[in-house]
Write a protein that holds these residues in place. Structure first.
Motif, PDB file in Angstrom:
ATOM      1  N   ILE A  59       0.917  -1.167  -0.072  1.00  0.00           N
ATOM      2  CA  ILE A  59      -0.042   0.011  -0.018  1.00  0.00           C
ATOM      3  C   ILE A  59       0.872   1.136  -0.046  1.00  0.00           C
ATOM      4  O   ILE A  59       2.112   1.221   0.723  1.00  0.00           O
ATOM      5  N   ALA A  60       0.440   2.205  -0.827  1.00  0.00           N
ATOM      6  CA  ALA A  60       1.319   3.522  -0.794  1.00  0.00           C
ATOM      7  C   ALA A  60       0.069   4.487  -0.904  1.00  0.00           C
ATOM      8  O   ALA A  60      -1.013   4.466  -1.301  1.00  0.00           O
ATOM      9  N   ILE A  61       0.619   5.815  -0.491  1.00  0.00           N
ATOM     10  CA  ILE A  61      -0.326   6.947  -0.546  1.00  0.00           C
ATOM     11  C   ILE A  61       0.392   8.157  -1.457  1.00  0.00           C
ATOM     12  O   ILE A  61       1.262   8.320  -1.302  1.00  0.00           O
ATOM     13  N   VAL A  62      -0.225   8.813  -1.996  1.00  0.00           N
ATOM     14  CA  VAL A  62      -0.261   9.960  -2.562  1.00  0.00           C
ATOM     15  C   VAL A  62      -0.853  11.065  -2.025  1.00  0.00           C
ATOM     16  O   VAL A  62      -1.973  11.255  -1.850  1.00  0.00           O
ATOM     17  N   GLY A  63      -0.045  11.654  -1.211  1.00  0.00           N
ATOM     18  CA  GLY A  63      -0.533  12.843  -0.387  1.00  0.00           C
ATOM     19  C   GLY A  63      -0.686  14.144  -0.927  1.00  0.00           C
ATOM     20  O   GLY A  63       0.544  14.431  -1.400  1.00  0.00           O
ATOM     21  N   ILE A  64      -1.647  14.778  -0.635  1.00  0.00           N
ATOM     22  CA  ILE A  64      -1.859  16.247  -1.226  1.00  0.00           C
ATOM     23  C   ILE A  64      -1.642  17.011   0.221  1.00  0.00           C
ATOM     24  O   ILE A  64      -2.266  16.924   1.304  1.00  0.00           O
ATOM     25  N   ASP A  65      -0.680  17.910   0.072  1.00  0.00           N
ATOM     26  CA  ASP A  65      -0.359  18.813   1.395  1.00  0.00           C
ATOM     27  C   ASP A  65      -0.275  20.156   0.682  1.00  0.00           C
ATOM     28  O   ASP A  65      -0.527  20.480  -0.408  1.00  0.00           O
ATOM     29  N   GLU A  66       0.086  21.221   1.935  1.00  0.00           N
ATOM     30  CA  GLU A  66      -0.087  22.667   1.128  1.00  0.00           C
ATOM     31  C   GLU A  66       0.857  23.051   0.491  1.00  0.00           C
ATOM     32  O   GLU A  66       0.746  23.846  -0.621  1.00  0.00           O
ATOM     33  N   ALA A  67       2.062  22.094   0.248  1.00  0.00           N
ATOM     34  CA  ALA A  67       3.313  22.708  -0.809  1.00  0.00           C
ATOM     35  C   ALA A  67       2.776  22.098  -2.198  1.00  0.00           C
ATOM     36  O   ALA A  67       2.784  22.960  -3.276  1.00  0.00           O
ATOM     37  N   ASP A  68       1.678  21.077  -2.418  1.00  0.00           N
ATOM     38  CA  ASP A  68       1.141  20.519  -3.684  1.00  0.00           C
ATOM     39  C   ASP A  68       0.273  21.673  -4.197  1.00  0.00           C
ATOM     40  O   ASP A  68       0.195  22.098  -5.290  1.00  0.00           O
ATOM     41  N   VAL A  69      -0.768  22.323  -3.419  1.00  0.00           N
ATOM     42  CA  VAL A  69      -1.283  23.076  -3.596  1.00  0.00           C
ATOM     43  C   VAL A  69      -0.951  24.346  -3.880  1.00  0.00           C
ATOM     44  O   VAL A  69      -1.232  25.244  -4.835  1.00  0.00           O
ATOM     45  N   LYS A  70       0.098  24.823  -3.248  1.00  0.00           N
ATOM     46  CA  LYS A  70       0.782  26.074  -3.817  1.00  0.00           C
ATOM     47  C   LYS A  70       1.638  25.915  -5.060  1.00  0.00           C
ATOM     48  O   LYS A  70       1.524  27.066  -5.885  1.00  0.00           O
ATOM     49  N   LYS A  71       2.170  24.871  -5.190  1.00  0.00           N
ATOM     50  CA  LYS A  71       3.001  24.627  -6.548  1.00  0.00           C
ATOM     51  C   LYS A  71       1.700  24.720  -7.849  1.00  0.00           C
ATOM     52  O   LYS A  71       1.824  25.132  -8.905  1.00  0.00           O
ATOM     53  N   ILE A  72       0.536  23.975  -7.566  1.00  0.00           N
ATOM     54  CA  ILE A  72      -0.352  23.927  -8.454  1.00  0.00           C
ATOM     55  C   ILE A  72      -0.936  25.202  -8.643  1.00  0.00           C
ATOM     56  O   ILE A  72      -1.684  25.695  -9.701  1.00  0.00           O
ATOM     57  N   GLY A  73      -1.130  26.260  -7.754  1.00  0.00           N
ATOM     58  CA  GLY A  73      -1.464  27.546  -7.965  1.00  0.00           C
ATOM     59  C   GLY A  73      -2.968  27.554  -7.447  1.00  0.00           C
ATOM     60  O   GLY A  73      -3.512  28.706  -8.208  1.00  0.00           O
ATOM     61  N   GLN A  74      -3.480  26.789  -6.908  1.00  0.00           N
ATOM     62  CA  GLN A  74      -4.987  26.933  -6.644  1.00  0.00           C
ATOM     63  C   GLN A  74      -5.184  27.969  -5.391  1.00  0.00           C
ATOM     64  O   GLN A  74      -4.389  27.797  -4.411  1.00  0.00           O
ATOM     65  N   LEU A  75      -6.249  28.551  -5.276  1.00  0.00           N
ATOM     66  CA  LEU A  75      -6.502  29.564  -4.095  1.00  0.00           C
ATOM     67  C   LEU A  75      -7.081  29.058  -3.227  1.00  0.00           C
ATOM     68  O   LEU A  75      -6.941  29.373  -2.074  1.00  0.00           O
ATOM     69  N   SER A  76      -7.815  27.896  -3.416  1.00  0.00           N
ATOM     70  CA  SER A  76      -8.610  27.070  -2.297  1.00  0.00           C
ATOM     71  C   SER A  76      -7.653  26.137  -1.992  1.00  0.00           C
ATOM     72  O   SER A  76      -7.221  25.217  -2.712  1.00  0.00           O
ATOM     73  N   ARG A  77      -7.178  25.874  -0.867  1.00  0.00           N
ATOM     74  CA  ARG A  77      -6.582  24.973  -0.184  1.00  0.00           C
ATOM     75  C   ARG A  77      -7.197  23.282  -0.129  1.00  0.00           C
ATOM     76  O   ARG A  77      -6.624  22.504   0.023  1.00  0.00           O
ATOM     77  N   SER A  78      -8.553  23.276  -0.176  1.00  0.00           N
ATOM     78  CA  SER A  78      -9.223  22.125  -0.252  1.00  0.00           C
ATOM     79  C   SER A  78     -10.040  21.716  -1.323  1.00  0.00           C
ATOM     80  O   SER A  78     -10.477  20.528  -1.384  1.00  0.00           O
ATOM     81  N   ILE A  79     -10.001  22.696  -2.281  1.00  0.00           N
ATOM     82  CA  ILE A  79     -10.570  22.163  -3.724  1.00  0.00           C
ATOM     83  C   ILE A  79      -9.556  22.175  -4.802  1.00  0.00           C
ATOM     84  O   ILE A  79      -9.080  23.414  -5.185  1.00  0.00           O
ATOM     85  N   LEU A  80      -9.253  21.314  -5.416  1.00  0.00           N
ATOM     86  CA  LEU A  80      -8.487  20.965  -6.759  1.00  0.00           C
ATOM     87  C   LEU A  80      -9.390  20.756  -7.727  1.00  0.00           C
ATOM     88  O   LEU A  80     -10.387  20.036  -7.732  1.00  0.00           O
TER      89      LEU A  80
END
Length: 761
Positions: A59-80
């Motif tokens: 089992i492995a996990i692809v984790g979404i954290d604050e750094a990912d959101v920042k790099k993607i450039g999303q304004l909302s931290r909970s909705i990609l």
């Protein structure tokens, strides 16, 4: 055999009473739910103490954290946007995983890229989405992605929170509002993995809600399993068997996946979960690992929680890794009863040990050992997958110890009360509370000794049954004990109908001699109530003589290590007995030393010189008639009038040496009579204070061989060949005869006085 069994049951009565009682109380307490949090705490501690398991590479996990959101450039931290998830799943598919789990709500489109995500959903048969089936206070129900719902590729991600907000249970299946059964998210992913190996759940005939899955049997959690009490057991629940604290699965960032910064075979044959792991996403839960003695509680991400459930199912089915199991209610109750019994036995068995300090150490050590065995055995059972209650048996163990200890303390109090009937409260306290109070030996001390004895009681007992004698003595001693206690005397012992009282032992006071005299006067005054009782019984009144002496004695514990008596030894004690032997009825005699120690205010009604056995020369003794302040107690002493008999009564008599009656008899004549004594004419005059036995004669014959009269020679001046006596015991018929004689003499005297008065007039 029956008697032996009955005796054995009685000897161990404390165990048979306390064990079931404490067990019932603990079970009742447990049923109320008051122990639930404590049991959860113990469960969590065992979970933390347990060795952590290695990472589950399946089992492995692809984790979404604050750094990912920042790099993607999303304004909302909970909705990609859907485009990001479509790209991530597409890249994961190239790694050929066994299953992909998207732990992100996608019930509504989030542009851009929605259609792209829908196509991914349609073309990925091993992809599982989520829906929230059961609403709770944290969040209402959330629908599944429509495409995945239509394909049946959806699992419930509902989490079960205990009252302390921790997650210890997980769902395998849950029923929605329409009555449809939906597998949980983690369970669905595990089944996809196992299905590839030909493993699927198989119901066990005759055992509802029980499945055989590979090497393990899954049973549904019940509302009272383990430490739970009447909890909600809706859905198919199991106890979560975490692999360890957080970060027990390999985790990569979403950005690394999108940028192809992972090996090409990284996800092959794995279950890959996608979910939020950043602190700001509020998808964090408390687990048994969150508690800590010296650190802030750590939380686990929701996606890792689902990974733990998936890992638990895979390990149980493929490797036979244990599932957390619990005992039945009956087994748990018997476990509690067992340790309640152990605690009772450990405490009860040492109750009669001579060395109580050693017994207390053994009892305490046994309790610590037993408690260690309870905790150790339950922890050992936990290591192999069994959740055995630890708090209830520990409470039962300590509860039985406290109950038996309280019972023994109550028994000690009763023993102390009973002991106090043999010794005063001061002696009991000295023995039980003073570290050296029970040691053998004594100390020299100046105290005042009071002795009392009933006059003529031995002769009276010959006419009574043993039961009557005991009843009279008990009432007499009870009355005297109340008086003695009031004046702080220490009753050393009862000797037949006599009492030995100490003033100054074990507690020495300045006014011991004065209190002893006041006590003696009060005892004589209390004889009124005793004789009222004797009158009701139709028996003659009792009289008591008291002797008091003050001097140096040895006071302390006398005897052996197995049997000890608190008492006094010394010649001054013997002198007190000698002084008492000189008393007549209702008389108090004291020594010179007592008079000196008592000080002023003692009324002396008489003085005499005596030579007790063992003393080289005569000593003075004093008759006490009362004592002044602060007691103001006084005896009334009516003047005794001896009247000449019209016809003297012949008699013979002998003297007594202690309790021994001499073989020498002397003849004499009773020539005068008073209310309590008389005057005897004889060639053999007895010395003052001699005890004598008299038999009356008629025509030189005994009235009755058994009609013995006991008297004491008075220290009263008389003519030659005459001596006065005081009757100490008169048989009823003799007493009646002499009383009639005396009344007749008084009547004649009164008539004579009246005639004389008339002549004068």
């Amino acid at each position: 055999m029956y008697k032996s069994c009955k005796r054995w049951l009685w000897q161990w009565r404390g165990v048979w009473i306390v064990s079931p009682t404490v067990t019932a109380l603990i079970i009742l307490l447990r049923w109320t739910g008051m122990l639930q949090n404590w049991e959860w705490t113990a469960y969590d501690q065992y979970m933390r103490w347990r060795p952590s398991e290695p990472l589950d590479q399946r089992i492995a996990i692809v984790g979404i954290d604050e750094a990912d959101v920042k790099k993607i450039g999303q304004l909302s931290r909970s909705i990609l946007p859907d485009q990001i998830y479509a790209q991530a799943i597409a890249k994961l598919k190239t790694h050929n995983p066994k299953a992909i789990g998207l732990d992100v709500y996608r019930d509504l489109p989030v542009q851009p890229g929605h259609q792209e995500l829908v196509r991914i959903f349609e073309t990925t048969p091993n992809l599982v989405g989520i829906e929230k089936v059961v609403g709770d206070k944290r969040q209402d129900a959330v629908a599944a992605p429509p495409v995945l719902k239509a394909k049946g590729q959806v699992g419930a991600n509902d989490v079960i929170f205990d009252a302390d907000t921790k997650v210890r249970r997980a769902l395998l299946q849950v029923e929605n509002a329409n009555g449809n059964v939906i597998p949980s998210f983690g369970f669905y992913l595990a089944l996809l993995y196992l299905d590839a190996q030909g493993i699927s759940p198989q119901p066990i005939p005759g055992e509802p809600n029980t499945w055989q899955l590979g090497k393990s049997t899954f049973s549904r959690f019940k509302k009272n399993d383990g430490g739970y009490v009447r909890t909600d057991d809706g859905g198919y629940q199991i106890l979560l068997n975490y692999r360890g604290s957080k970060e027990h699965f390999e985790t990569i960032s979403l950005h690394d996946l999108l940028e192809d910064r992972i090996p090409s075979d990284w996800g092959r044959d794995r279950i890959i979960l996608i979910g939020f792991v950043g602190e700001s996403f509020q998808d964090w839960i408390f687990t048994p690992y969150s508690s800590s003695w010296f650190a802030l509680p750590e939380r686990m991400s929701g996606v890792e929680l689902h990974a733990n459930l998936t890992s638990q199912i895979l390990s149980a089915a493929l490797q036979g890794r244990f599932l957390v199991q619990t005992w039945s209610q009956l087994q748990e109750n018997l476990w509690i009863f067992f340790w309640s019994t152990v605690g009772a036995i450990l405490t009860w068995q040492g109750r009669y040990q001579v060395n109580q300090r050693q017994a207390s150490v053994q009892r305490f050590s046994g309790l610590i050992l037993a408690g260690g065995i309870v905790a150790g055995s339950s922890y050992g059972a936990f290591l192999i997958g069994w959740w055995i209650p630890v708090v209830p048996p520990l409470l039962a163990l300590s509860g039985s110890v406290m109950a038996i200890t309280s019972y023994l303390a109550h028994q000690v109090a009763k023993i102390r009360e009973t002991f106090g009937r043999y010794l005063t409260a001061e002696v009991v306290a000295n023995v039980l509370e003073n570290p050296s109070g029970a040691k053998l030996g004594g100390e020299r001390r100046t105290i005042t000794i009071l002795t009392s004895d009933l006059r003529g009681f031995t002769a009276l007992t010959e006419r009574l049954t043993p039961e009557e004698v005991v009843n009279i003595l008990n009432f007499y001693f009870g009355t005297m004990t109340d008086v003695i206690t009031q004046y702080q005397g220490t009753i050393d012992e009862f000797l037949g109908d006599g009492i030995l009282v100490l003033f100054g032992a074990p507690t020495l006071r300045e006014d011991d001699a004065r209190r002893a005299i006041a006590c003696a006067v009060a005892m004589q005054l209390a004889m009124t109530s005793v004789n009222e009782r004797m009158k009701l019984l139709g028996l003659p009144p009792l009289t008591m003589g008291i002797g008091i002496n003050t001097g140096d004695v040895i006071v302390g514990n006398i005897g052996s290590s197995k049997r000890t008596k608190y008492g006094v030894v010394g010649s001054q004690v013997n002198l007190a007995y000698r002084i008492e032997s000189y008393t007549t009825d209702s008389q108090i005699l004291i020594s010179q030393s007592t008079l000196n120690a008592a000080g002023s205010g003692v009324r002396i009604d008489g003085k005499m010189r005596v030579q007790p056995k063992g003393l080289p020369k005569p000593i003075p003794i004093y008759e006490v008639g009362g004592i002044g302040k602060p007691y103001f107690l006084f005896l009334t002493k009516p003047e005794e009038q001896f009247m000449p008999l019209v016809e003297p009564i012949p008699l013979h008599y002998t003297f007594l040496d202690g309790k021994h009656v001499s073989d020498l008899f002397f003849r004499g004549t009773l020539v005068k009579l008073s209310a309590k004594g008389g005057e005897i004419r004889s060639e053999q005059v007895m010395a003052p204070l001699t005890n004598i036995k008299i038999n009356l004669l008629v025509d030189d014959r005994l009235i009755s061989v058994s009609e013995d009269i006991y008297a004491k020679v008075l220290d009263k001046p008389s003519d030659k060949n005459y001596f006065y006596i005081h009757f100490t015991f008169l048989p009823p018929n003799v007493e009646t005869m002499l009383s009639n004689h005396y009344k007749l003499l008084r009547q004649l005297q009164d008539e004579s006085q009246e005639q004389g008065t008339g002549n004068i007039k």
